[in-house]
Design an enzyme around this catalytic site. Structure first.
Site, PDB file in Angstrom:
ATOM      1  N   ASP A   1     -18.506   6.067  -4.165  1.00 46.18           N
ATOM      2  CA  ASP A   1     -18.667   4.354  -4.939  1.00 46.18           C
ATOM      3  C   ASP A   1     -17.731   4.379  -3.870  1.00 46.18           C
ATOM      4  OD1 ASP A   1     -16.933   2.986  -6.341  1.00 46.18           O
ATOM      5  OD2 ASP A   1     -18.087   3.604  -8.554  1.00 46.18           O
ATOM      6  N   HIS A   2     -17.527   3.215  -3.547  1.00 49.96           N
ATOM      7  CA  HIS A   2     -16.758   2.163  -2.463  1.00 49.96           C
ATOM      8  C   HIS A   2     -15.727   2.247  -3.110  1.00 49.96           C
ATOM      9  CE1 HIS A   2     -17.968  -1.816  -3.274  1.00 49.96           C
ATOM     10  NE2 HIS A   2     -17.238  -2.321  -2.582  1.00 49.96           N
TER      11      HIS A   2
ATOM     12  N   ASP B   1     -24.006  -3.252 -12.055  1.00 49.82           N
ATOM     13  CA  ASP B   1     -23.913  -2.990 -10.794  1.00 49.82           C
ATOM     14  C   ASP B   1     -22.225  -2.786 -10.906  1.00 49.82           C
ATOM     15  OD1 ASP B   1     -24.576  -3.992  -8.035  1.00 49.82           O
ATOM     16  OD2 ASP B   1     -23.182  -6.248  -8.637  1.00 49.82           O
TER      17      ASP B   1
ATOM     18  N   GLY C   1     -31.280   3.273   6.587  1.00 50.83           N
ATOM     19  CA  GLY C   1     -31.673   2.044   6.922  1.00 50.83           C
ATOM     20  C   GLY C   1     -30.400   1.436   8.239  1.00 50.83           C
ATOM     21  N   ALA C   2     -30.237   1.427   8.995  1.00 45.21           N
ATOM     22  CA  ALA C   2     -29.510   1.045  10.462  1.00 45.21           C
ATOM     23  C   ALA C   2     -29.723   0.374  10.608  1.00 45.21           C
ATOM     24  CB  ALA C   2     -29.968   2.041  11.530  1.00 45.21           C
TER      25      ALA C   2
ATOM     26  N   HIS D   1     -18.089   1.897 -10.832  1.00 43.99           N
ATOM     27  CA  HIS D   1     -16.568   1.117 -10.118  1.00 43.99           C
ATOM     28  C   HIS D   1     -15.731   1.735 -11.196  1.00 43.99           C
ATOM     29  CE1 HIS D   1     -19.070   0.055  -6.334  1.00 43.99           C
ATOM     30  NE2 HIS D   1     -18.979  -1.026  -7.075  1.00 43.99           N
TER      31      HIS D   1
ATOM     32  N   GLY E   1     -29.823  -1.755   8.616  1.00 45.33           N
ATOM     33  CA  GLY E   1     -29.462  -2.912   7.268  1.00 45.33           C
ATOM     34  C   GLY E   1     -28.417  -3.855   7.358  1.00 45.33           C
TER      35      GLY E   1
ATOM     36  N   LEU F   1     -25.217  -3.245   4.819  1.00 44.56           N
ATOM     37  CA  LEU F   1     -24.213  -2.190   5.283  1.00 44.56           C
ATOM     38  C   LEU F   1     -23.851  -1.959   6.222  1.00 44.56           C
ATOM     39  CD1 LEU F   1     -23.000  -0.638   2.579  1.00 44.56           C
ATOM     40  CD2 LEU F   1     -24.082   0.744   2.677  1.00 44.56           C
ATOM     41  N   THR F   2     -24.644  -1.153   7.144  1.00 40.67           N
ATOM     42  CA  THR F   2     -24.373  -0.742   8.137  1.00 40.67           C
ATOM     43  C   THR F   2     -24.070  -1.574   9.165  1.00 40.67           C
ATOM     44  OG1 THR F   2     -27.038   0.178   8.431  1.00 40.67           O
ATOM     45  CG2 THR F   2     -25.414   0.314  10.254  1.00 40.67           C
TER      46      THR F   2
HETATM   47  C1  BG6 Z   1     -20.680  -3.611  -5.508  1.00 41.23           C
HETATM   48  C2  BG6 Z   1     -21.606  -4.751  -6.179  1.00 41.23           C
HETATM   49  O1  BG6 Z   1     -21.206  -2.406  -5.093  1.00 41.23           O
HETATM   50  O2  BG6 Z   1     -19.389  -3.854  -4.680  1.00 41.23           O
HETATM   51  C3  BG6 Z   1     -21.563  -5.696  -5.878  1.00 41.23           C
HETATM   52  O3  BG6 Z   1     -23.420  -4.052  -5.980  1.00 41.23           O
HETATM   53  C4  BG6 Z   1     -19.900  -5.945  -5.407  1.00 41.23           C
HETATM   54  O4  BG6 Z   1     -22.299  -6.901  -6.461  1.00 41.23           O
HETATM   55  C5  BG6 Z   1     -19.387  -5.791  -4.888  1.00 41.23           C
HETATM   56  O5  BG6 Z   1     -20.446  -7.417  -5.338  1.00 41.23           O
HETATM   57  C6  BG6 Z   1     -17.958  -5.971  -4.545  1.00 41.23           C
HETATM   58  O6  BG6 Z   1     -17.135  -4.692  -3.885  1.00 41.23           O
HETATM   59  P1  BG6 Z   1     -15.751  -5.454  -3.711  1.00 41.23           P
HETATM   60  O7  BG6 Z   1     -15.114  -4.469  -2.514  1.00 41.23           O
HETATM   61  O8  BG6 Z   1     -16.042  -6.290  -1.975  1.00 41.23           O
HETATM   62  O9  BG6 Z   1     -15.239  -5.235  -4.600  1.00 41.23           O
END
Ligand code: BG6
Length: 523
Positions: free
Chosen positions: A202-203, A260, A31-32, A265, A34, A36-37
């Site tokens: 999960d970022h 989402d 997905g380079a 999160h 894309g 996110l990349t």
């Molecule tokens: C993503 C969601 O995981 O996190 C998005 O898919 C959301 O809808 C985003 O906007 C929020 O991330 P952050 O780091 O901006 O709080």
């Protein structure tokens, strides 16, 4: 409220603390081309490279369906990195880009994996990475099993621990769309991978302030004794965004806010706030405690007055001074869509520590500001020696952990207003990261990419965590899918703090949502 405290000055320090030297490896991004990349992964890799944290000898391979040469890939990625580079950093960006390569192909075509295998073979002997590989799946979830199966069939996922060779696969969310599909995804991945090779990302767990929840709780002796039902009245977790669905309707119409933001999160943040102290900072010890906590959440009642979860959907309104359309008028959204853009819930944790302490959670899009925080409201003093009007002035202590964008911690307390009469005033002890770390905080993806290369799964999600979170929310999703009139999302104007019904949920308990800065203005 007044900012009372001046900070002890702590010099800027290097915030990365990599316990072990990262081994050189190849990082292959599916997905380079894309978003996110370009927005996150490329800049994060550049930053860790720039700081000398990515081992010399590592390389990056972008993959995608678009035909591109290495040079074309470098110039397209380089375009996104320019803003990151800062002045005078051009040579560093060029050095980084020279390590970036590209392989084009169709993800379901076995020939693509044969080409990838021979390309990796060449690069691995040039860079001497010993066959250590990270495959980063930044692709639509329906392709996770397709790519995993093909990697397996081409023997690209095989490891040889005796030679120090490992293969790790980073999987972006969503991990399924309900309990059954997440278990099915696991079964598909396990056909070729071991759980130890799977890094579900999960970022939020890479955010400094989310990680700080662990340090705050477990590296300070003063909080733990009060972190329970005896001292805490209730907890509020807010994750607010001012953006709407933007160009992501295709995804969001299938997902909605519960999937989402909540399932991942918010559940992760909740588990870090409320879990028991792990015996060590070992990946499985930490994750065992998180799972235990998630398992203790009482199933959400769906019927009866004052339900424990409600949803909302933004209508037209004003966001950041501009008129914006409602969700159902957004491009590619079904005009009759009942997909939620806001969720509020009251959760009970059935364990000794939290018995009787409600956790109120809210998260939505098109709220007035982007802000995330955990607010812990302590109980009132058990007996007040101050009588009459004074007693009425006493507000409980509130500890707020600001996750973003004003990262920090604050604690409100009562003080005497200076003067001849006894009058109380709530003041705040405030700590802002920016006052201490003027360089800013690292991006979540930097930390997570480094952890993956280091083989540390602590901040990645284990299969059972995913299953327990889906197990809690799947009945809600199923119920909402029945499209009963009484379950339709409540409307709220874009730019407001959500539907009035969410206020009523707390009012029924004699509480109110914590006022966030600027809150009340938009209503
Ligand atoms: C993503 C969601 O995981 O996190 C998005 O898919 C959301 O809808 C985003 O906007 C929020 O991330 P952050 O780091 O901006 O709080």
């Amino acid at each position: 409220m007044t900012d009372l405290v001046s900070h002890t000055h702590i010099p800027n320090r290097d915030y990365h603390c990599v316990e072990k030297q990262l081994e050189p490896c190849g990082i292959v991004i599916f997905g380079a081309s894309g978003d996110l990349t370009h927005r996150k992964l490329g800049p994060a890799l550049l930053n860790i490279y720039r700081q000398g944290l990515l081992a010399e000898g590592s390389f990056v391979v972008g993959c995608g369906r678009t035909e591109m040469s290495d040079e074309q890939f470098r110039s397209s990625l380089g375009g996104s990195l320019k803003g990151e580079a800062g002045t005078g950093d051009g040579p560093m960006v060029d050095m980084f880009l020279r390590r970036c390569h590209y392989v084009a192909g169709s993800y379901d075509d076995p020939a693509f994996y044969t080409r990838m295998s021979s390309r990796l073979g060449e690069l691995e002997s040039k860079y001497t990475t010993g066959g250590r590989r990270v495959f980063y799946l930044s692709i639509p979830p329906s392709l996770f099993p397709v790519v995993a199966d093909n990697l397996g069939a081409a023997r690209l996922t095989a490891e040889n621990h005796a030679n120090g060779q490992w293969v790790r696969v980073v999987v972006e969310k969503p991990f399924g769309h309900d309990l059954e599909s997440s278990l099915e995804l696991d079964r598909q991945l396990y056909r070729v991978l071991d759980e130890k090779q799977i890094y579900r990302i999960d970022h939020y767990l890479g955010k400094e302030t989310v990680q700080n929840l662990l340090v705050f709780r477990f590296a300070n002796a003063i909080f733990e004794p009060v972190w329970n039902r005896n001292f805490i009245d209730h907890v509020q977790i807010t994750v607010a965004e001012d953006v709407g669905v933007g160009h992501r309707a295709g995804y969001y119409e299938q997902s909605g806010q519960l999937r989402d933001m909540f399932q991942n999160h918010i559940m992760q943040m909740l588990s870090l706030v409320a879990m028991e102290p792990p015996s060590s900072f070992d990946a499985d010890r930490v994750r065992d405690e998180k799972v235990k906590l998630l398992r203790s959440i009482r199933p959400l009642p769906l019927d009866g007055p004052g339900g424990a979860i409600l949803r909302g959907q933004y209508g037209a309104g004003i966001s950041r001074g501009e008129k914006v359309p409602g969700y159902t008028q957004e491009p590619d959204v079904d005009p009759h869509s009942s997909v939620e853009t806001y969720v509020a819930a009251k959760l009970w944790l059935d364990n000794w520590r939290w018995n009787g302490v409600p956790f109120y959670i809210r998260s939505g899009k098109r709220l007035p500001r982007r802000t995330s925080e955990v607010a812990i409201t302590f109980k009132q003093v058990p007996h007040s020696m101050f009588s009459g009007a004074l007693a009425g002035q006493m507000e409980p202590n509130v500890l707020v952990i600001n996750i973003q964008p004003e990262e920090g911690v604050s604690l409100t307390f009562q003080a005497k207003q200076p003067g001849p009469r006894v009058q109380m005033v709530p003041l705040t002890l405030d700590f802002h990261y920016r006052d201490v770390y003027s360089k800013g905080l690292p991006e979540a993806y930097e930390r997570l990419l480094m952890d993956c290369v280091a083989g540390d799964q602590t901040l990645f999600i284990r299969n059972d965590e995913v299953a327990v979170a889906w197990g809690l929310l799947t009945p809600v999703l199923e119920r909402w899918a029945e499209q009963r009139p009484e379950d339709r999302p409540f409307s709220y104007p874009a730019g407001s703090w959500g539907p009035q019904e969410a206020e009523r949920m707390l009012a029924a308990d004699g509480r109110r949502w914590r006022l966030l800065e600027g809150e009340g203005v938009a209503r």
